[in-house]
Design an enzyme around this catalytic site. Sequence first.
Site, PDB file in Angstrom:
ATOM      1  N   ASP A  51       0.843  -1.200   0.000  1.00 58.89           N
ATOM      2  CA  ASP A  51       0.000   0.000   0.000  1.00 58.89           C
ATOM      3  C   ASP A  51       0.872   1.241   0.000  1.00 58.89           C
ATOM      4  OD1 ASP A  51      -2.463  -1.370   0.050  1.00 58.89           O
ATOM      5  OD2 ASP A  51      -2.246  -1.739   2.197  1.00 58.89           O
ATOM      6  N   TYR A  79       7.192  -8.802   8.144  1.00 56.46           N
ATOM      7  CA  TYR A  79       6.852  -7.380   8.253  1.00 56.46           C
ATOM      8  C   TYR A  79       7.223  -6.835   9.624  1.00 56.46           C
ATOM      9  CZ  TYR A  79       3.701  -8.176   4.244  1.00 56.46           C
ATOM     10  OH  TYR A  79       3.166  -8.494   3.023  1.00 56.46           O
ATOM     11  N   ASP A  93      -6.177   1.430   7.981  1.00 57.97           N
ATOM     12  CA  ASP A  93      -4.829   1.994   7.873  1.00 57.97           C
ATOM     13  C   ASP A  93      -4.919   3.510   8.076  1.00 57.97           C
ATOM     14  OD1 ASP A  93      -5.447   3.311   5.418  1.00 57.97           O
ATOM     15  OD2 ASP A  93      -4.954   1.529   4.263  1.00 57.97           O
ATOM     16  N   ARG A 183      -3.235  -5.380   8.036  1.00 55.05           N
ATOM     17  CA  ARG A 183      -4.303  -4.483   8.506  1.00 55.05           C
ATOM     18  C   ARG A 183      -5.377  -5.277   9.256  1.00 55.05           C
ATOM     19  NH1 ARG A 183      -6.838  -1.859   3.594  1.00 55.05           N
ATOM     20  NH2 ARG A 183      -5.834  -3.484   2.353  1.00 55.05           N
TER      21      ARG A 183
END
Length: 613
Positions: A51, A79, A93, A183
């Site tokens: 994103d 991540y 987000d 998310r």
Amino acid sequence: MKSADSRQTGNNANSGILLLSKQSGETSFASLSAVKKSLGTKKVGHTGTLDSFADGLLVVLTGHLTRLVSHITNFGKTYLALIEFGSETDTLDPTGNIIKTGRIPDEEEVRTVLKKFKGEIDQIPPKFSALHVNGKRASDLMRSGEEVELAPRKITIHSIILLDFFEKYALVEVSCSKGTYIRSLARDIAKECGTVAHLKALRRTGVGPFYLKNAAGHEDLEEFTISNLVYGEKKSPKNRKEDPVFAEQVKNSTYPMTAEIARLCGFSPVMLCTGYVQDFANGRLLRRHSFYFEEKTPENCELAVFYPDLKFAGTVKRNGRKFSYGFVIPLEEQKLKIYSWEQVVNGKPLKDFGNQETALSIGSFDGMHIGHDSIFDSILEKKQLVPGIVTFRHTTRLEKSGKDFSGEVSSLSQKLEFFMRKGFKFVVVIDFSDDFTKIQGNDFLSILKNNCNVKYLAEGEDFRCGYKGLTDIPALKEFCAKNKIELNVVSFVDYSGKKVSSSRIREDVLDKKFNEISIMLKNPYTIDCAGFEWYRETIDGKIYLTAKKHGIQIFPPDGEYTVKIKMVISGSEEISATKTVACKLDSGLLRVLDSDGSLRGFVRAIQFGYPEK
């Protein structure tokens, strides 16, 4: 990733795996514009978007490797994620609008809850996502005011670690399977804590075997800490398109496809034999003996194919004994040009060599022995002529004798490698067909003369060609005189009172006279291991690398031998390795003792004739 030299040449020059650090504030697509300019190619594709608010590793495929996108996207990912508790946005987000608020959990509560998310879990993807519902993106439907319901999906969280906690922020490291939405993970962690949250920031640090620390431009990213992300000054993405330093980093962070990476992508790596490189490049029929294997492959699988120099060549699908092409990376210019008989008939050598005249020899050359030396040397001494060889994929004895034939001394690949080392410029490889076996000798010679511009021929005293071998040395002399071709007829060579010939070498192999063979061949007797599919087995506590005997070469009798095994190891600086080992030939099987577990790589050859250790 190993720090191998990433620079490539020829048709592989712009084909590679680039590790790129995407900056926060730019889309994944936009981040590729600087890459395209740096590499001078428009053929670029990433293997999983990030994103726009996120940063970190993008694995980018360039050139021919863009065909492999689906294989890279199957990798797991790692991540760093910053979760902000107390507020949930519609997008989950920082780009969305706050739709819910709640309490702030403490550090111990979060740490305890995280343990529940390790392993396989059900996860509902975000409604604002690229997933399709009835043919439309879920995010587009949401923005148009339609409600979206997405079904939960199975994902796996391999590890989830709380790295830091301050006020309402939790910094976590997540290692997960493909298809995981961080998310959604932030939302679900908060829900388990009895509150709400959204993802404040995200950085991808790993994709399968690839890591952000090796990516071009990773130094541009700020340290991923709560302090920097919450209280630090937010910077705009750096313009990399005109940055010469970044352009150089892109080139240095582009890696070639290797057997190691191919395995991680789910391929079975194989290496092309020299004798089948041209066939592969031209899309001709492939067989098991077209390849060298590291190990036995599944009957149904995808093969990653490498040229003999270990440059990536493309992919092939295997279905039992059938091999079908995936895609082929065009062959780079070769030192030794290889032609089929059809190409000679169509005049390809003339097109390649123009008006240059050639010097040739025609023969099976089954075992390049000392009896051939004068023939080869006389051709190579004609410096004003282009030196070439006309030979056959299989010896004429095999075609005539069939199953009664004991085997050949040399494989086609061994012959081609020998001719390349000697300095020949081209080889014509003829496959016997019904049409070819009917061709008259003079017609055969005329086609060679006209389409290869032949001015010199060197042949042995036993030369024969054409239908039923009726064209012999007297007939050849007449043809050469008529066509103004210089002919050199070379006498037989004796060793230990007997004529040196392929037939004699075959007999000596069966008699295990390896010292005499090595003198006649000027090399140890070598079995080409093309088509051998290896597996490991334990016998009496000893580990063996084992394969069924394969191919058309003659094997020594069953028994125990000391041999040298020659391997090509992908990824190492010294790609060729040779080791002296014990070997057993037994009932159609070849077993090589792997006493220390060091036999790894593509097994190319096994050489006989070494004294016991």
